[in-house]
Design an enzyme around this catalytic site. Structure first.
Site, PDB file in Angstrom:
ATOM      1  N   ASN A 143       0.843  -1.198   0.000  1.00  6.11           N
ATOM      2  CA  ASN A 143       0.000   0.000   0.000  1.00  6.11           C
ATOM      3  C   ASN A 143       0.878   1.246   0.000  1.00  6.11           C
ATOM      4  O   ASN A 143       2.107   1.146   0.034  1.00  6.11           O
ATOM      5  CB  ASN A 143      -0.973  -0.023   1.186  1.00  6.11           C
ATOM      6  CG  ASN A 143      -0.244  -0.001   2.508  1.00  6.11           C
ATOM      7  OD1 ASN A 143       0.435   0.965   2.835  1.00  6.11           O
ATOM      8  ND2 ASN A 143      -0.361  -1.082   3.271  1.00  6.11           N
TER       9      ASN A 143
ATOM     10  N   ASP B  28      -4.384  -6.061   5.121  1.00  7.21           N
ATOM     11  CA  ASP B  28      -5.410  -6.933   5.697  1.00  7.21           C
ATOM     12  C   ASP B  28      -5.376  -8.333   5.071  1.00  7.21           C
ATOM     13  O   ASP B  28      -5.887  -9.277   5.646  1.00  7.21           O
ATOM     14  CB  ASP B  28      -6.796  -6.304   5.476  1.00  7.21           C
ATOM     15  CG  ASP B  28      -6.994  -5.076   6.366  1.00  7.21           C
ATOM     16  OD1 ASP B  28      -6.509  -5.100   7.513  1.00  7.21           O
ATOM     17  OD2 ASP B  28      -7.609  -4.090   5.913  1.00  7.21           O
TER      18      ASP B  28
ATOM     19  N   LYS C 156       9.570 -17.014  -9.963  1.00  9.40           N
ATOM     20  CA  LYS C 156       8.790 -15.916 -10.552  1.00  9.40           C
ATOM     21  C   LYS C 156       7.660 -16.483 -11.413  1.00  9.40           C
ATOM     22  O   LYS C 156       7.883 -17.394 -12.230  1.00  9.40           O
ATOM     23  CB  LYS C 156       9.724 -15.048 -11.402  1.00  9.40           C
ATOM     24  CG  LYS C 156       9.044 -13.811 -11.907  1.00  9.40           C
ATOM     25  CD  LYS C 156       9.974 -12.954 -12.746  1.00  9.40           C
ATOM     26  CE  LYS C 156       9.139 -11.913 -13.472  1.00  9.40           C
ATOM     27  NZ  LYS C 156       9.775 -11.424 -14.672  1.00  9.40           N
TER      28      LYS C 156
ATOM     29  N   PHE D  76      -4.609   3.952  14.590  1.00  8.13           N
ATOM     30  CA  PHE D  76      -4.904   4.882  13.506  1.00  8.13           C
ATOM     31  C   PHE D  76      -5.993   4.259  12.647  1.00  8.13           C
ATOM     32  O   PHE D  76      -6.060   3.029  12.536  1.00  8.13           O
ATOM     33  CB  PHE D  76      -3.650   5.133  12.641  1.00  8.13           C
ATOM     34  CG  PHE D  76      -2.777   6.214  13.195  1.00  8.13           C
ATOM     35  CD1 PHE D  76      -1.959   5.963  14.281  1.00  8.13           C
ATOM     36  CD2 PHE D  76      -2.770   7.487  12.640  1.00  8.13           C
ATOM     37  CE1 PHE D  76      -1.156   6.958  14.817  1.00  8.13           C
ATOM     38  CE2 PHE D  76      -1.968   8.487  13.152  1.00  8.13           C
ATOM     39  CZ  PHE D  76      -1.156   8.228  14.240  1.00  8.13           C
TER      40      PHE D  76
ATOM     41  N   LYS E 118     -14.358   1.505  15.520  1.00 10.87           N
ATOM     42  CA  LYS E 118     -13.032   0.877  15.651  1.00 10.87           C
ATOM     43  C   LYS E 118     -12.478   1.030  17.068  1.00 10.87           C
ATOM     44  O   LYS E 118     -11.849   0.123  17.601  1.00 10.87           O
ATOM     45  CB  LYS E 118     -12.049   1.489  14.647  1.00 10.87           C
ATOM     46  CG  LYS E 118     -12.219   0.885  13.274  1.00 10.87           C
ATOM     47  CD  LYS E 118     -11.213   1.393  12.272  1.00 10.87           C
ATOM     48  CE  LYS E 118     -11.663   0.948  10.876  1.00 10.87           C
ATOM     49  NZ  LYS E 118     -10.897   1.533   9.812  1.00 10.87           N
TER      50      LYS E 118
ATOM     51  N   LYS F 216     -11.711  -2.429  18.852  1.00 11.56           N
ATOM     52  CA  LYS F 216     -10.309  -2.779  19.119  1.00 11.56           C
ATOM     53  C   LYS F 216      -9.899  -2.444  20.548  1.00 11.56           C
ATOM     54  O   LYS F 216      -8.733  -2.568  20.900  1.00 11.56           O
ATOM     55  CB  LYS F 216      -9.395  -2.098  18.087  1.00 11.56           C
ATOM     56  CG  LYS F 216      -9.719  -2.522  16.636  1.00 11.56           C
ATOM     57  CD  LYS F 216      -8.620  -2.157  15.645  1.00 11.56           C
ATOM     58  CE  LYS F 216      -9.007  -2.604  14.232  1.00 11.56           C
ATOM     59  NZ  LYS F 216      -7.931  -2.493  13.263  1.00 11.56           N
TER      60      LYS F 216
HETATM   61  N1  CTP Z   1      -4.155  -2.838  12.000  1.00  8.31           N
HETATM   62  C1  CTP Z   1      -3.430  -3.891  12.530  1.00  8.31           C
HETATM   63  N2  CTP Z   1      -3.402  -5.098  11.878  1.00  8.31           N
HETATM   64  C2  CTP Z   1      -4.086  -5.262  10.729  1.00  8.31           C
HETATM   65  C3  CTP Z   1      -4.817  -4.181  10.182  1.00  8.31           C
HETATM   66  C4  CTP Z   1      -4.845  -2.969  10.852  1.00  8.31           C
HETATM   67  O1  CTP Z   1      -2.822  -3.751  13.590  1.00  8.31           O
HETATM   68  N3  CTP Z   1      -4.024  -6.430  10.105  1.00  8.31           N
HETATM   69  C5  CTP Z   1      -4.179  -1.563  12.741  1.00  8.31           C
HETATM   70  C6  CTP Z   1      -3.500  -0.422  12.025  1.00  8.31           C
HETATM   71  O2  CTP Z   1      -2.132  -0.330  12.371  1.00  8.31           O
HETATM   72  C7  CTP Z   1      -4.312   0.773  12.516  1.00  8.31           C
HETATM   73  C8  CTP Z   1      -5.683   0.212  12.799  1.00  8.31           C
HETATM   74  O3  CTP Z   1      -5.517  -1.197  12.898  1.00  8.31           O
HETATM   75  O4  CTP Z   1      -3.810   1.273  13.744  1.00  8.31           O
HETATM   76  C9  CTP Z   1      -6.763   0.530  11.793  1.00  8.31           C
HETATM   77  O5  CTP Z   1      -6.541   0.012  10.528  1.00  8.31           O
HETATM   78  P1  CTP Z   1      -7.613   0.229   9.323  1.00  8.31           P
HETATM   79  O6  CTP Z   1      -7.129  -0.503   8.114  1.00  8.31           O
HETATM   80  O7  CTP Z   1      -7.948   1.641   9.149  1.00  8.31           O
HETATM   81  O8  CTP Z   1      -8.860  -0.446   9.864  1.00  8.31           O
HETATM   82  P2  CTP Z   1      -9.377  -1.897   9.785  1.00  8.31           P
HETATM   83  O9  CTP Z   1      -9.616  -2.310  11.184  1.00  8.31           O
HETATM   84  O10 CTP Z   1      -8.492  -2.774   8.984  1.00  8.31           O
HETATM   85  O11 CTP Z   1     -10.793  -1.745   9.124  1.00  8.31           O
HETATM   86  P3  CTP Z   1     -11.244  -1.524   7.600  1.00  8.31           P
HETATM   87  O12 CTP Z   1     -10.104  -1.931   6.714  1.00  8.31           O
HETATM   88  O13 CTP Z   1     -12.435  -2.392   7.526  1.00  8.31           O
HETATM   89  O14 CTP Z   1     -11.592  -0.063   7.509  1.00  8.31           O
END
Ligand code: CTP
Length: 401
Positions: A208, A277, A287, A325, A339, A343
């Site tokens: 990303n 995610d 490859k 975040f 969230k 969390k």
């Molecule tokens: N985070 C994490 N581990 C993951 C995904 C996210 O620890 N596998 C943490 C990020 O570091 C951030 C927070 O979760 O502090 C929020 O991540 P975000 O992607 O915005 O939210 P998600 O919970 O993944 O929800 P969504 O993608 O459905 O918006």
């Protein structure tokens, strides 16, 4: 960042004098009021006129300036300064300071100061490494002065080695640290930053756009405020912040391992990383070829590290503060509150990723802070260092509550 701060810059006679002309501009840009003392030798390299024009203040050169006599310059300049920055500091000036000499304005002002003193040596490497200079620098450290070690590299005398005046970012970090309140002293802070990369094959990955700037700014700011900082970062092009234990990882799984390793020994965990995610279900060792490739890409879900930490926090009596975040494109408040609760966080910084001047890869951020009581605070556009300091002030307040 230096609004209302008064900085006394002491310049001694080295070829590096021309470099500190830029320091004056940077200090003023950060909001500081800069006054300058130049030794007689320094004025041979660059005219005091340059520093008067850049600082907007008269440059002080001698102890016995008749225009200044009634103000007793060495006492007044030292008394009004919040910080003394000596750079370039020559071997001669360092020796003077180490021996408490007061035979010229700069060293007399240093003797009269009771604010933090930063010394930035610049000289030929043999002069720098000479036991006399090293002993003098050791003495300055014993006096409580901070020595910003010189860089290593090509010197004006065409030799290689330590002795180049430290570059501005390191000096500026020293200035900010010296002026920071030490409200995180003795605290251990674990920070994650950057993206993760989930490999498909030896050359391709899912990733990303995170640059790591927010997490690195948090790590540097926490260290300046006295914390012991561990930074776990995905692949980014930023250098390790000074004084921070930086651990580089690639995948979300590697990041999770490092975070869980350090979690329970920390007082605070700040998860600024943009963790992927998903990961490709299968990683090819060779490859992938386009001929005959299966175009579907089955994915597996990565563990949500922060969610897991939030669950652990529910089950354990003593657990670090959790700061998350959230990157959102719509319904910022509703999604943020969800969230925060899901969390089990103490604080959440919500980014609006649709704003061009905030979020990924830029130096500025525009966030909303939500705390565990559901209170929301919208912050204006700021640079990421300022955002970091606001988040850390909240953290310090929660730790002390
Ligand atoms: N985070 C994490 N581990 C993951 C995904 C996210 O620890 N596998 C943490 C990020 O570091 C951030 C927070 O979760 O502090 C929020 O991540 P975000 O992607 O915005 O939210 P998600 O919970 O993944 O929800 P969504 O993608 O459905 O918006």
């Amino acid at each position: 960042m230096l609004k209302d701060k008064k900085i006394l810059l002491g310049i001694s006679g080295s070829i590096a004098v021309y470099k500190v002309a830029d320091w004056v501009r940077e200090l003023r840009r950060a909001g500081a009021d800069v006054k300058v003392i130049m030794t007689r030798d320094a004025t041979r390299f660059v005219s005091p006129l340059t520093f008067a024009a850049l600082s907007g203040n008269k440059v002080h050169e001698g102890m016995f300036d008749p225009d200044d006599a009634e103000k007793i310059p060495h006492i007044n300049l030292a008394r009004e300064a919040d910080l003394l920055l000596i750079g370039p500091a020559t071997a001669q000036t360092i020796a003077r300071l180490a021996h408490g000499m007061a035979d010229e304005l700069l060293s007399a002002a240093v003797l009269a100061a009771d604010s933090p003193i930063l010394v930035c040596p610049a000289m030929n490497s043999r002069m720098f490494l000479h036991p006399a200079t090293q002993a003098n620098l050791h003495k300055l450290k014993e006096f409580g002065y901070t020595v910003i070690e010189p860089d290593c590299g090509n010197l004006a005398c065409n030799e290689e080695g330590p002795g180049r005046l430290a570059e501005w970012p390191r000096v500026f970090d020293g200035v900010l640290s010296a002026l920071s309140k030490q409200d995180l002293a003795g605290r251990k802070i674990l920070i994650s930053a950057g993206p993760t990369r989930e490999p498909l094959d030896p050359v391709r990955y899912l990733g990303n756009r995170s640059s790591g700037k927010m997490g690195f700014a948090l790590a540097a700011a926490a260290r300046r405020r006295g914390a012991e900082v561990v930074l776990v970062s995905g692949p980014v092009s930023l250098a390790d912040p000074a004084g921070v234990e930086t651990i580089r990882v690639n995948t979300a799984t590697e990041m999770a391992d490092e975070i869980f390793n350090h979690a329970t020994s920390s007082d605070v965990i700040i998860k600024a990383a943009a963790v992927s995610d998903f990961r490709p279900e299968k990683r090819c060792d060779l490859k992938m070829k386009k001929s005959g490739a299966d175009l579907a890409l089955p994915l597996a879900v990565n563990q949500d590290i922060l969610l897991t930490l939030g669950k652990m926090k529910k089950e354990q009596k003593r657990f670090p503060l959790l700061v998350g975040f959230a990157a959102e494109s719509h319904d910022l408040l509703e999604e943020g509150l969800r969230k925060l609760a899901d969390k089990n966080l103490d604080l959440l910084a919500v980014n609006d990723i649709t704003a061009e001047d905030a979020g990924f890869a830029v130096d500025t951020n525009r966030i909303m802070l939500l705390d565990r009581n559901g209170a929301a605070e919208k912050l204006p556009l700021m640079n990421k260092t300022e955002v970091a300091d606001i988040i850390l002030s909240r953290v310090a307040r929660m730790l002390n509550a």
